[in-house]
Design an enzyme around this catalytic site. Structure first.
Site, short mmCIF file in Angstrom:
data_model
loop_
_atom_site.label_atom_id
_atom_site.label_comp_id
_atom_site.label_asym_id
_atom_site.label_seq_id
_atom_site.Cartn_x
_atom_site.Cartn_y
_atom_site.Cartn_z
N ASP A 190 81.42 31.59 56.40
CA ASP A 190 80.01 31.54 56.01
C ASP A 190 79.30 32.88 56.06
OD1 ASP A 190 79.59 28.77 55.34
OD2 ASP A 190 79.97 28.33 57.45
N ASP A 196 81.20 23.91 50.13
CA ASP A 196 80.16 24.84 50.59
C ASP A 196 80.57 26.30 50.35
OD1 ASP A 196 80.69 22.43 52.09
OD2 ASP A 196 79.10 22.94 53.51
#
Length: 401
Positions: A115, A180
């Site tokens: 991320d 994601d």
């Protein structure tokens, strides 16, 4: 700082019909004023603490949960302050945005999760865009190098999670990739521009292409988790982690897919990416369970609809993506802006936008983190606020032309 907060609060009162009474403000201006006042309250809390607190959500006792730089959500609050600075032109916000951004600099060296794009692009990326400070560039290129270490040759993907500890280790996965991860590719495209190093671009394309091949069902919806073999790159499992079931449509995953493939089209001009974004959006738009106010349930196949929690973070992300789609070469482009406007009208209503001074000073209510993990259910989340601010910025730019 307190004087600035007072001014922001006064502006908000005036915009909401307080005394003195003024002409009613536009949707955009009224929401900017609200964000200035509400985020201003949070800024006051942070500054009074003497620390660089980073608000994420509300805990079960209604106190604010603050995260460290390694949390995947650490870039969203600094990014929201950058957007507030851009939308208001208030120079008092600039040093604050800079301070909150530099507080998470160490995230540029993270290699244990995927991320880094969320963290660095939302904070340093917006900072670079708005200030052209070359020191931001160095952070972004280093972050892309860190993210590149997670690229796996056999499946041609960036591995999302490590599987050596935590709940991920209990699932039997080898190389899990979540939808994601599409949101982290924007950092890789930007790093190629900033450095001239095409390896970042090539990794992003490889990941996007394999995701396009493996993550989607014929109806346009996407799986949450694809687990690959590190030995031969084959698909081992198609699962969910945060959705209702492996074959259900976890709503925020659909939003990540739409937004992520819009970015890929913007950066490459390859129509297959935009086609997938549009197909996934149309799946959501035409879903029989889509509520009239266009704020999706946390999973479109959850068993107790209509008595299931909504997910505002899904809605704000989709709205932002749709504003960008409306600028692209698509049939009836204005229809995408119209749909986004309808989402924003709902988000800006009392049903989803908090009252000033409530909700832990977050802008929006009613988001969902992960129901299967019994985590962050029907709470504010900083990424819902971030994409709401981004959508507001994009709406303003479109309507200023």
């Amino acid at each position: 700082m307190k004087n600035w907060i007072a001014l922001a609060f006064s502006a908000f009162l005036i915009s909401c019909g307080g005394t003195p009474k003024t002409v009613e403000k536009s949707f955009i201006d009224e929401n900017i004023d609200f964000a200035r006042a509400q985020l201003g309250n949070e800024i006051e809390v942070i500054e009074a603490s003497g620390k660089c607190l980073n608000p994420v959500t509300l805990k079960k006792d209604s106190s604010v949960y603050y995260c460290g730089y390694g949390d995947w959500r650490s870039g969203f609050f600094p990014g929201s302050v950058w957007y507030l600075y851009e939308l208001t032109g208030d120079t008092a916000l600039l040093p604050l945005a800079q301070k909150y951004t530099w507080a998470i600099e160490e995230a540029k060296n993270l290699t244990w999760h995927h991320d880094i794009g969320f963290i660095i692009n939302c904070s340093f990326g917006n900072g670079l865009r708005l200030t052209a400070d070359p020191s931001y560039k160095d952070v972004m290129v280093q972050a892309a190098k860190s993210l590149s270490t997670r690229f796996r040759e056999a499946p041609q993907v960036i591995q999302s999670w490590n599987v050596d500890k935590g709940w991920q280790s209990e699932r039997g996965w080898e190389c899990p990739v979540i939808i994601d991860n599409m949101m982290n590719l924007e950092l890789m495209f930007e790093a190629t521009r900033l450095s001239g190093d095409s390896s970042f671009y090539n990794i992003a394309i490889a990941h996007a292409d394999r995701t396009l091949q493996e993550h989607f069902r014929p109806d346009g919806s996407c799986y949450h988790v694809i687990d690959y073999s590190l030995k031969d790159g084959s698909v081992r499992n198609r699962h969910t982690a945060q959705g209702y079931a492996h074959e259900s449509a976890w709503s925020r995953g659909q939003a990540w897919a739409i937004y992520g493939f819009v970015v890929c089209y913007r950066e490459t001009g390859d129509r297959k990416y935009l086609d997938q974004a549009l197909k996934t959006f149309n799946f959501m738009k035409n879903h029989k369970a889509m509520p009239a106010d266009l704020i999706p349930y946390w999973d479109m196949d959850a068993p107790n609809i209509p008595n299931e929690p909504r997910d505002v973070s899904t809605a704000s992300c989709i709205a932002s993506a749709l504003y960008e789609i409306s600028t692209m070469d698509v049939e009836d482009a204005v229809a995408y802006k119209t749909y986004a406007d309808s989402i924003m009208t709902s988000l800006g209503s009392p049903a989803y936008r908090a009252a000033l001074g409530t909700n832990g000073n977050f802008l929006l209510m009613h988001s969902v983190g992960s129901i299967p993990h019994n985590s962050e259910i029907d709470v504010p989340l900083n990424y819902a606020d971030y994409y709401f601010m981004e959508a507001l910025k994009r709406k303003k730019e479109l309507e200023s032309k």
